[in-house]
Design an enzyme around this catalytic site. Structure first.
Site, PDB file in Angstrom:
ATOM      1  N   GLU A  53      -2.996  -4.594  -3.175  1.00  0.00           N
ATOM      2  CA  GLU A  53      -3.543  -5.478  -4.206  1.00  0.00           C
ATOM      3  C   GLU A  53      -3.561  -4.777  -5.564  1.00  0.00           C
ATOM      4  O   GLU A  53      -3.183  -5.352  -6.590  1.00  0.00           O
ATOM      5  CB  GLU A  53      -4.980  -5.898  -3.855  1.00  0.00           C
ATOM      6  N   CYS A  59     -10.427  -4.418   0.207  1.00  0.00           N
ATOM      7  CA  CYS A  59     -11.496  -3.420   0.172  1.00  0.00           C
ATOM      8  C   CYS A  59     -12.352  -3.621  -1.086  1.00  0.00           C
ATOM      9  O   CYS A  59     -11.989  -4.362  -1.998  1.00  0.00           O
ATOM     10  CB  CYS A  59     -10.912  -2.012   0.231  1.00  0.00           C
ATOM     11  N   CYS A  72      -4.063   0.680  -2.681  1.00  0.00           N
ATOM     12  CA  CYS A  72      -3.895  -0.533  -1.888  1.00  0.00           C
ATOM     13  C   CYS A  72      -2.832  -1.445  -2.502  1.00  0.00           C
ATOM     14  O   CYS A  72      -2.543  -1.392  -3.697  1.00  0.00           O
ATOM     15  CB  CYS A  72      -5.206  -1.307  -1.822  1.00  0.00           C
ATOM     16  N   ASN A  86       0.839  -1.196   0.000  1.00  0.00           N
ATOM     17  CA  ASN A  86       0.000   0.000   0.000  1.00  0.00           C
ATOM     18  C   ASN A  86       0.879   1.252   0.000  1.00  0.00           C
ATOM     19  O   ASN A  86       1.964   1.271   0.581  1.00  0.00           O
ATOM     20  CB  ASN A  86      -0.979   0.002   1.176  1.00  0.00           C
ATOM     21  N   ILE A  87       0.393   2.270  -0.696  1.00  0.00           N
ATOM     22  CA  ILE A  87       1.111   3.541  -0.818  1.00  0.00           C
ATOM     23  C   ILE A  87       0.119   4.644  -0.463  1.00  0.00           C
ATOM     24  O   ILE A  87      -0.790   4.944  -1.245  1.00  0.00           O
ATOM     25  CB  ILE A  87       1.658   3.739  -2.249  1.00  0.00           C
ATOM     26  N   GLU A  88       0.279   5.205   0.732  1.00  0.00           N
ATOM     27  CA  GLU A  88      -0.668   6.216   1.202  1.00  0.00           C
ATOM     28  C   GLU A  88      -0.256   7.612   0.755  1.00  0.00           C
ATOM     29  O   GLU A  88       0.864   7.831   0.289  1.00  0.00           O
ATOM     30  CB  GLU A  88      -0.771   6.147   2.729  1.00  0.00           C
ATOM     31  N   CYS A 117     -10.632  -2.877  -4.519  1.00  0.00           N
ATOM     32  CA  CYS A 117      -9.727  -3.949  -4.953  1.00  0.00           C
ATOM     33  C   CYS A 117     -10.511  -5.165  -5.439  1.00  0.00           C
ATOM     34  O   CYS A 117     -10.127  -5.810  -6.420  1.00  0.00           O
ATOM     35  CB  CYS A 117      -8.785  -4.348  -3.830  1.00  0.00           C
TER      36      CYS A 117
HETATM   37 ZN   LIG Z   1      -8.093  -2.083  -1.591  1.00  0.00          ZN
END
Ligand SMILES: [Zn+2]
Length: 131
Positions: free
Chosen positions: A55, A89, A53, A42-44, A92
Site C-alpha cells: 500500500e 497494517c 508494504c 511489498n518489498i521486504e 499504512c
Molecule cells: Zn502496511
C-alpha cells in the site's frame, strides 16, 4: 474502473512482491480521483524495519508523481500461492489518512476471491492529524 478490475490489478501486483522472509506476497492498486492507477507490492528486507508494504509503495509512487487526491485502494495477498485475507497494517492506515478523506474506499480481496469493502474511518477511527 470498477472495483472488480481494481481488485484484479491488486492480485496481479502480488507477482512483483519481494518477500523472501514472510512468504506473503502483497499487492495494491491505488485509484486516484483523476482515474489513474498506481500499483505496489511489498518489498521486504533482511533487517526487517526497512520493509515497506504494498500500500505504501503504491502511495509513494503516486505522491512522488504529484498525485494528492485518491478515491480507492484494492489490496490482495497470497500465501503459499493462494489468496489470503490481509487488512492494511496500522502504518499504512496512517499513510492513507494523510492523503485521504474518511470515506476513502479500501477494498480487501479475501481468501475466497471476492472482496470486502471498508471506508478509511472504519479502519482508523480518531486518526492522528495535525491541524
Ligand atoms: Zn502496511
Amino acid at each position: 474502473m470498477n472495483v472488480k478490475d481494481l481488485c484484479e490489478l491488486a492480485i496481479t501486483a502480488t507477482d512483483k512482491s519481494y518477500s523472501p522472509y514472510s512468504g506473503c506476497k502483497v499487492g495494491a492498486a491505488l485509484l486516484t480521483k483523476g482515474g489513474k492507477i498506481y500499483t505496489g507490492c511489498n518489498i521486504e528486507n533482511s533487517s526487517f524495519s526497512p520493509t515497506i508494504c504494498a500500500e505504501r509503495v503504491a502511495f509513494a509512487k503516486a505522491v512522488s508523481e504529484g498525485e494528492r487526491e485518491f478515491k480507492a485502494i484494492a489490496i490482495a495477498a497470497k500465501k503459499d500461492g493462494k489468496l489470503a485475507t490481509f487488512t492494511p497494517c496500522g502504518v499504512c492506515r496512517q499513510v492513507m489518512s494523510e492523503f485521504c478523506d474518511d470515506d476513502f474506499t479500501v477494498l480487501v480481496v479475501t481468501s475466497d476471491g471476492i472482496y470486502k469493502e471498508y471506508v478509511l474511518a472504519e479502519l482508523l477511527p480518531a486518526s492522528f492529524k495535525l491541524d
